[in-house]
Design an enzyme around this catalytic site. Sequence first.
Site, PDB file in Angstrom:
ATOM      1  CG  ASP A   1      12.856  52.988 -34.890  1.00  0.00           C
ATOM      2  OD1 ASP A   1      12.178  52.209 -34.209  1.00  0.00           O
ATOM      3  OD2 ASP A   1      13.448  52.653 -35.937  1.00  0.00           O
TER       4      ASP A   1
ATOM      5  CG  ASP B   1      14.960  47.040 -34.316  1.00  0.00           C
ATOM      6  OD1 ASP B   1      15.975  46.679 -33.714  1.00  0.00           O
ATOM      7  OD2 ASP B   1      13.817  46.652 -34.030  1.00  0.00           O
TER       8      ASP B   1
HETATM    9  C1  BG6 Z   1      10.616  47.176 -35.060  1.00  0.00           C
HETATM   10  C2  BG6 Z   1      11.117  46.708 -36.399  1.00  0.00           C
HETATM   11  O1  BG6 Z   1      11.584  47.935 -34.437  1.00  0.00           O
HETATM   12  O2  BG6 Z   1      10.284  46.069 -34.225  1.00  0.00           O
HETATM   13  C3  BG6 Z   1      10.092  45.768 -37.030  1.00  0.00           C
HETATM   14  O3  BG6 Z   1      11.319  47.824 -37.243  1.00  0.00           O
HETATM   15  C4  BG6 Z   1       9.806  44.620 -36.074  1.00  0.00           C
HETATM   16  O4  BG6 Z   1      10.588  45.306 -38.247  1.00  0.00           O
HETATM   17  C5  BG6 Z   1       9.299  45.182 -34.742  1.00  0.00           C
HETATM   18  O5  BG6 Z   1       8.819  43.752 -36.639  1.00  0.00           O
HETATM   19  C6  BG6 Z   1       9.014  44.086 -33.711  1.00  0.00           C
HETATM   20  O6  BG6 Z   1      10.224  43.514 -33.308  1.00  0.00           O
HETATM   21  P1  BG6 Z   1      10.397  42.269 -32.360  1.00  0.00           P
HETATM   22  O7  BG6 Z   1      11.851  42.348 -31.941  1.00  0.00           O
HETATM   23  O8  BG6 Z   1       9.469  42.452 -31.186  1.00  0.00           O
HETATM   24  O9  BG6 Z   1      10.074  41.060 -33.152  1.00  0.00           O
HETATM   25 MG    MG Z   2      13.276  51.236 -37.348  1.00  0.00          MG
END
Ligand code: BG6
Ligand code: MG
Length: 212
Positions: free
Chosen positions: A8, A10
């Site tokens: 993963d 984030d």
């Molecule tokens: C994930 C995060 O990696 O990405 C979530 O943990 C987030 O919190 C999701 O909502 C979508 O991210 P993005 O950048 O497409 O808005």
């Molecule tokens: Mg994450």
Amino acid sequence: MITSVIFDLDGVIVFTDKYHYLGWKKIADELGIYFDEEINNRLRGVSRMESLEIILERYEGAPLSDEEKVKLANRKNEYYRELLNNMTPLDVTDSVRHTLSELRKRGYLLSVGSSSKNAKFILEKVDLTDAFDAISDGTNIDNSKPNPEVFVKAANFLNMPCNRCLVVEDAEAGIKAAKAAGMATVAIGDAAKANIADHNINEFSDLLNILL
Ligand code: BG6
Ligand code: MG
């Protein structure tokens, strides 16, 4: 036998989870909605629109149309991208860089498995694109975690069967997704508290004790 590791992004490779929080906090404040770190933990791994729905659970204003919801999600993304714009290679710890390169030396194939549509942008900003053999992200899926799609796609991109893959996650939804894909799991951060993964780790570099 594990041959591939899917990470993963984030909250595992980079701490953009704090920027997601700040972006959503701004939207929640604008709408007068209570929002805290605990609610934020439920947003880990889930898509942008699903995250908005979780935040709106506490919304007490006039009903919002689908169009207004899309506008809110877009605005959150603008706030979030402003924060991402300041990221540099220094936002990746030496420990993360070393662990990734050591895993490669040990012969593992590495992929990203992220629900985010910003994943490739982030990897470019922190100069990590080349550290991975594949990237599966929010741009190549219809269903976000806990649906296993993003990880199954990562395994496909690596040309590996799912049972050869191990997933590293900070989201409970991510651990559930990996299990649904039939993959081994390592939880770090918030996901480790749930104690549902095959291994819980404190430090990213602890992976080097698991993936020999
Ligand atoms: C994930 C995060 O990696 O990405 C979530 O943990 C987030 O919190 C999701 O909502 C979508 O991210 P993005 O950048 O497409 O808005
Ligand atoms: Mg994450």
